[in-house]
Structure formats: C-alpha cells, structure tokens
Design an enzyme around this catalytic site. Structure first.
Site, PDB file in Angstrom:
ATOM      1  CG  PHE A 126      -1.565   1.192   1.651  1.00 29.74           C
ATOM      2  CD1 PHE A 126      -2.227   2.018   0.753  1.00 29.74           C
ATOM      3  CD2 PHE A 126      -1.526   1.576   3.002  1.00 29.74           C
ATOM      4  CE1 PHE A 126      -2.827   3.198   1.172  1.00 29.74           C
ATOM      5  CE2 PHE A 126      -2.129   2.743   3.431  1.00 29.74           C
ATOM      6  CZ  PHE A 126      -2.767   3.559   2.517  1.00 29.74           C
ATOM      7  CB  ILE A 127       2.880   3.006   2.614  1.00 27.56           C
ATOM      8  CG1 ILE A 127       1.697   3.012   3.593  1.00 27.56           C
ATOM      9  CG2 ILE A 127       3.651   4.321   2.698  1.00 27.56           C
ATOM     10  CD1 ILE A 127       2.087   3.071   5.064  1.00 27.56           C
ATOM     11  CE1 TYR A 140       3.848  -3.544  12.319  1.00 23.66           C
ATOM     12  CE2 TYR A 140       2.891  -1.917  13.809  1.00 23.66           C
ATOM     13  CZ  TYR A 140       3.391  -2.256  12.566  1.00 23.66           C
ATOM     14  OH  TYR A 140       3.437  -1.306  11.568  1.00 23.66           O
ATOM     15  CE  LYS A 188       7.036  -1.577  11.430  1.00 25.33           C
ATOM     16  NZ  LYS A 188       7.655  -1.528  10.117  1.00 25.33           N
ATOM     17  CG  PHE A 244     -13.985  -4.198  16.802  1.00 30.31           C
ATOM     18  CD1 PHE A 244     -14.557  -5.420  17.112  1.00 30.31           C
ATOM     19  CD2 PHE A 244     -13.598  -3.945  15.490  1.00 30.31           C
ATOM     20  CE1 PHE A 244     -14.725  -6.396  16.141  1.00 30.31           C
ATOM     21  CE2 PHE A 244     -13.770  -4.910  14.508  1.00 30.31           C
ATOM     22  CZ  PHE A 244     -14.340  -6.144  14.825  1.00 30.31           C
TER      23      PHE A 244
HETATM   24  P1  NAD Z   1       1.493  -3.591   3.180  1.00 29.51           P
HETATM   25  O1  NAD Z   1       1.231  -4.939   3.785  1.00 29.51           O
HETATM   26  O2  NAD Z   1       0.605  -3.129   2.093  1.00 29.51           O
HETATM   27  O3  NAD Z   1       3.002  -3.502   2.681  1.00 29.51           O
HETATM   28  C1  NAD Z   1       4.028  -4.326   3.161  1.00 29.51           C
HETATM   29  C2  NAD Z   1       4.728  -4.930   1.951  1.00 29.51           C
HETATM   30  O4  NAD Z   1       5.833  -5.713   2.410  1.00 29.51           O
HETATM   31  C3  NAD Z   1       3.821  -5.862   1.144  1.00 29.51           C
HETATM   32  O5  NAD Z   1       3.915  -5.546  -0.226  1.00 29.51           O
HETATM   33  C4  NAD Z   1       4.385  -7.257   1.435  1.00 29.51           C
HETATM   34  O6  NAD Z   1       4.178  -8.157   0.348  1.00 29.51           O
HETATM   35  C5  NAD Z   1       5.841  -6.950   1.704  1.00 29.51           C
HETATM   36  N1  NAD Z   1       6.508  -7.935   2.564  1.00 29.51           N
HETATM   37  C6  NAD Z   1       6.058  -8.433   3.749  1.00 29.51           C
HETATM   38  N2  NAD Z   1       6.956  -9.304   4.252  1.00 29.51           N
HETATM   39  C7  NAD Z   1       7.996  -9.343   3.380  1.00 29.51           C
HETATM   40  C8  NAD Z   1       9.221 -10.060   3.343  1.00 29.51           C
HETATM   41  N3  NAD Z   1       9.554 -10.927   4.310  1.00 29.51           N
HETATM   42  N4  NAD Z   1      10.056  -9.879   2.281  1.00 29.51           N
HETATM   43  C9  NAD Z   1       9.719  -9.015   1.281  1.00 29.51           C
HETATM   44  N5  NAD Z   1       8.577  -8.319   1.261  1.00 29.51           N
HETATM   45  C10 NAD Z   1       7.716  -8.486   2.294  1.00 29.51           C
HETATM   46  O7  NAD Z   1       1.497  -2.554   4.394  1.00 29.51           O
HETATM   47  P2  NAD Z   1       1.626  -0.965   4.437  1.00 29.51           P
HETATM   48  O8  NAD Z   1       0.457  -0.459   5.185  1.00 29.51           O
HETATM   49  O9  NAD Z   1       1.916  -0.423   3.082  1.00 29.51           O
HETATM   50  O10 NAD Z   1       2.904  -0.792   5.377  1.00 29.51           O
HETATM   51  C11 NAD Z   1       4.192  -0.433   4.863  1.00 29.51           C
HETATM   52  C12 NAD Z   1       5.134  -0.129   6.020  1.00 29.51           C
HETATM   53  O11 NAD Z   1       4.624   0.972   6.787  1.00 29.51           O
HETATM   54  C13 NAD Z   1       5.282  -1.286   7.003  1.00 29.51           C
HETATM   55  O12 NAD Z   1       6.628  -1.319   7.447  1.00 29.51           O
HETATM   56  C14 NAD Z   1       4.366  -0.908   8.146  1.00 29.51           C
HETATM   57  O13 NAD Z   1       4.775  -1.490   9.357  1.00 29.51           O
HETATM   58  C15 NAD Z   1       4.534   0.606   8.147  1.00 29.51           C
HETATM   59  N6  NAD Z   1       3.393   1.302   8.772  1.00 29.51           N
HETATM   60  C16 NAD Z   1       2.170   1.314   8.190  1.00 29.51           C
HETATM   61  C17 NAD Z   1       1.128   2.023   8.795  1.00 29.51           C
HETATM   62  C18 NAD Z   1      -0.255   2.107   8.168  1.00 29.51           C
HETATM   63  O14 NAD Z   1      -1.089   2.861   8.683  1.00 29.51           O
HETATM   64  N7  NAD Z   1      -0.545   1.395   7.087  1.00 29.51           N
HETATM   65  C19 NAD Z   1       1.338   2.689  10.018  1.00 29.51           C
HETATM   66  C20 NAD Z   1       2.592   2.632  10.595  1.00 29.51           C
HETATM   67  C21 NAD Z   1       3.623   1.958   9.954  1.00 29.51           C
END
Ligand code: NAD
Length: 311
Positions: free
Chosen positions: A13-14, A143, A147, A203
C-alpha cells in the site's frame, strides 16, 4: 545520472505510492517484495521488480549489484493481531528481516536507510497527547516492540557504522490501494463494507482516536527525506485525533449512505488515544491535506475499483 533507490515492500500500500513518486522524480527504482500482502499490479511499470523475501540469503548480492544511494525499507508484517498470535513470525520478518537489510547495505557500502516505523504501536498508551518524538516509547504489542527494536538497530548502525538514518513514525495511513481485507486500515474497511452493502462494525464504543494521514502526503515526505537527505526521527501525522465514530460519520456522509454501524466488544490491548505531535515535520515545510479531502479521494478510488471488479 539518475539517483538509485531500493524500495522494500514496494508492492504494498504505502511502498507503491512511494515508488510512484520516486519514478515521477526520475529515480531508478528496484522494488523488492515477496508479495505476501503486496500486489504486482501496484508496482509502477517503470520500476524494476524482484520477487524476493528480505530474509533471502541473496539479498546482499542484490543490494551490491543495484548499488543504490538509499534503501527505503517498507517491507514488514504489518498486522498487529497477527503479531500477537504469531510473535515469532513477526520478529523474523520485522526484526531479523530489517537486520538482514542493514547488513546487506553495510556489505554493499550503502549507508542511507529510510525506515517505516509506527507512531501508534511504538508510543503505547501515553499521557502526552499529541505525542512528540521525544516521548519514551512504551510498545505493548510484538509488532510495536519489533519496530522499536529496528529503530535501535538502526541507531547502532548509525553510531558504529556511520549510516545516515531516517526513521518515519507513521500515524494511521489511509488512501487508495489500502487492503480492506486485513485487520488494519479502518478507512478501507468502512468504505468497502458500504460499497458492498454490508454493515460496518465498530469495536468498543468508537471513541478511540487515531491520527489519520493521507498516503500521498506520506509519500511526499519520503521524497523530501530522500532528496534533501534529512536524517533523524520524524512523526508523520497531522496532529489531529479523530474518533472512529467521527470517521465513520464522515465516510457515511461523503458516500451519501444510509447505514448504521453495529458495535462489538472492544479489541483487547487496543490503544485508547493516539495522536502525533508534528512540530518537527512541519518545520521541514511539509504539509498535508485535510481528512475530508483525503477521504474523498480514497472513496473515489474504491468506487472505481468496485465498478471495475463488477464488470
Ligand atoms: P502492506 O502490507 O501493504 O506492505 C508491506 C509490503 O511488504 C507488502 O507488499 C508485502 O508483500 C511486503 N513484505 C512483507 N513481508 C515481506 C518479506 N519478508 N520480504 C519481502 N517483502 C515483504 O502494508 P503498508 O500499510 O503499506 O505498510 C508499509 C510499512 O509501513 C510497514 O513497514 C508498516 O509497518 C509501516 N506502517 C504502516 C502504517 C499504516 O497505517 N498502514 C502505520 C505505521 C507503519
């Protein structure tokens, strides 16, 4: 010569929005993603793509060959509930995976890392609202602990190996491409439920607050950090706390939907309040769009997807 970046998790996503912006700015991008939750259709066609786990033993070789100036590390197991159920898996991907990225970088002589951390799970339940970067982290889930551990590893690589590091503590990021099927991403879940004629579930009492930030704005800050080589820890949020009830009512109004949510028992361990202090990020000149505007863009995207899938 074009600058080069590796984006781990760039099919997610991000990460995929971050990749789009690097491409727009003329960078050469290599996406490394195992597609566990990411999607190949999210990956910008102009980026190179490698389906690989960040824990793969070939990672150092790949980093060395591509030789980027920065690694933007977004790959992670992001599901907080899953981290509670499977803390070993969470630690393997989120802690060991990150150390493998750092070691790969060290071996390849790449020394700028941008790390996607969290501004929710890391601070835990705190009296300091909005919470500044200087608050003592007190994570309450595997989690959040993972981090924080990554942040400490990154600090070690900076101190001992001279890395430049940028830690981005995100609020609740929302926007196009967010997965509505998981447990994260309440905005995506509410919109999808309404589009599918299903009843959204809240929730607890719905008074729990979060700091919602639009994904493109998060992407722009990633670009700013990359172009200007900003280092340090930054909260990436809006400084506004919005309750789940308020959020639901915004979405319902914007979608012109006549639907009431049902309330279910609160999720154990869920934070009551989360809102980030943003003085530091604001001092860089970064700005963000209002929640309603971001929600409109997100709803528009989900509507288009919904129509496409039904054709
Ligand atoms: P997401 O699940 O869409 O993206 C994570 C990506 O990492 C996915 O494309 C997945 O296929 C890939 N991935 C997972 N494990 C892997 C591995 N072992 N090897 C290679 N690729 C792997 O999630 P997101 O919401 O886009 O989050 C992206 C980052 O931002 C993450 O580190 C998450 O912890 C952090 N984050 C997100 C949020 C939020 O609100 N979405 C908030 C705080 C932090």
């Amino acid at each position: 010569m074009a600058k080069r970046v590796i984006v781990t998790g760039g099919a997610g996503f991000i990460g995929s929005h971050v990749v789009d912006l690097y491409i727009e700015e003329g960078w050469n991008v290599l996406v490394i993603d195992n597609l566990s939750t990411g999607r190949i259709e999210n990956v910008n066609k102009k980026a190179d793509f490698l389906k690989m786990d960040i824990r793969d033993e070939k990672l150092p070789e790949v980093i060395k060959k591509f030789s980027p100036s920065v690694v933007n590390h977004h790959a992670a197991q992001i599901n907080l509930r899953k981290s509670v159920d499977e803390p070993i898996y969470d630690a393997e991907v989120n802690i060991v995976g990150t150390v493998k990225v750092l070691e790969g970088m060290r071996g390849a002589g790449v020394n700028h890392i941008i790390f996607a951390s969290t501004g929710g799970a890391i601070y835990g339940e705190t009296e300091m609202i909005p919470t500044p970067e200087t608050a003592v982290p007190s994570p309450l889930s595997p989690y959040g602990i993972a981090k924080r551990a990554c942040e400490l590893y990154i600090n070690y690589y900076s101190t001992v190996w001279g890395f430049r590091s940028t830690i981005l503590r995100y609020g609740n990021v929302y926007g196009p491409r967010q997965d509505p099927y998981g447990e994260a991403g309440v905005v995506a879940i509410f919109i999808s439920k309404i589009l599918n004629g299903e009843t959204p579930v809240i929730f607890g009492d719905g008074n729990q607050t979060r700091d919602y930030v639009f994904v493109k704005d998060v992407g722009y800050f990633n670009m700013m950090v990359s172009e200007k080589e900003l280092c340090g820890i930054y909260n990436v949020g809006t400084g506004n706390g919005t309750s789940v009830n308020e959020l639901f009512s915004f979405i319902r109004t914007l979608m012109n939907a006549d639907v009431a949510p049902v309330y279910d028992s609160p999720r154990p361990g869920e934070l009551r309040r989360s809102c980030l202090a943003i003085d530091k990020i604001k001092s860089t000149g970064w700005t963000f769009i209002p929640l309603e505007e971001g929600l409109k863009k997100t709803i528009e995207w989900f509507r288009t997807e919904h129509r496409r899938k039904r054709q």
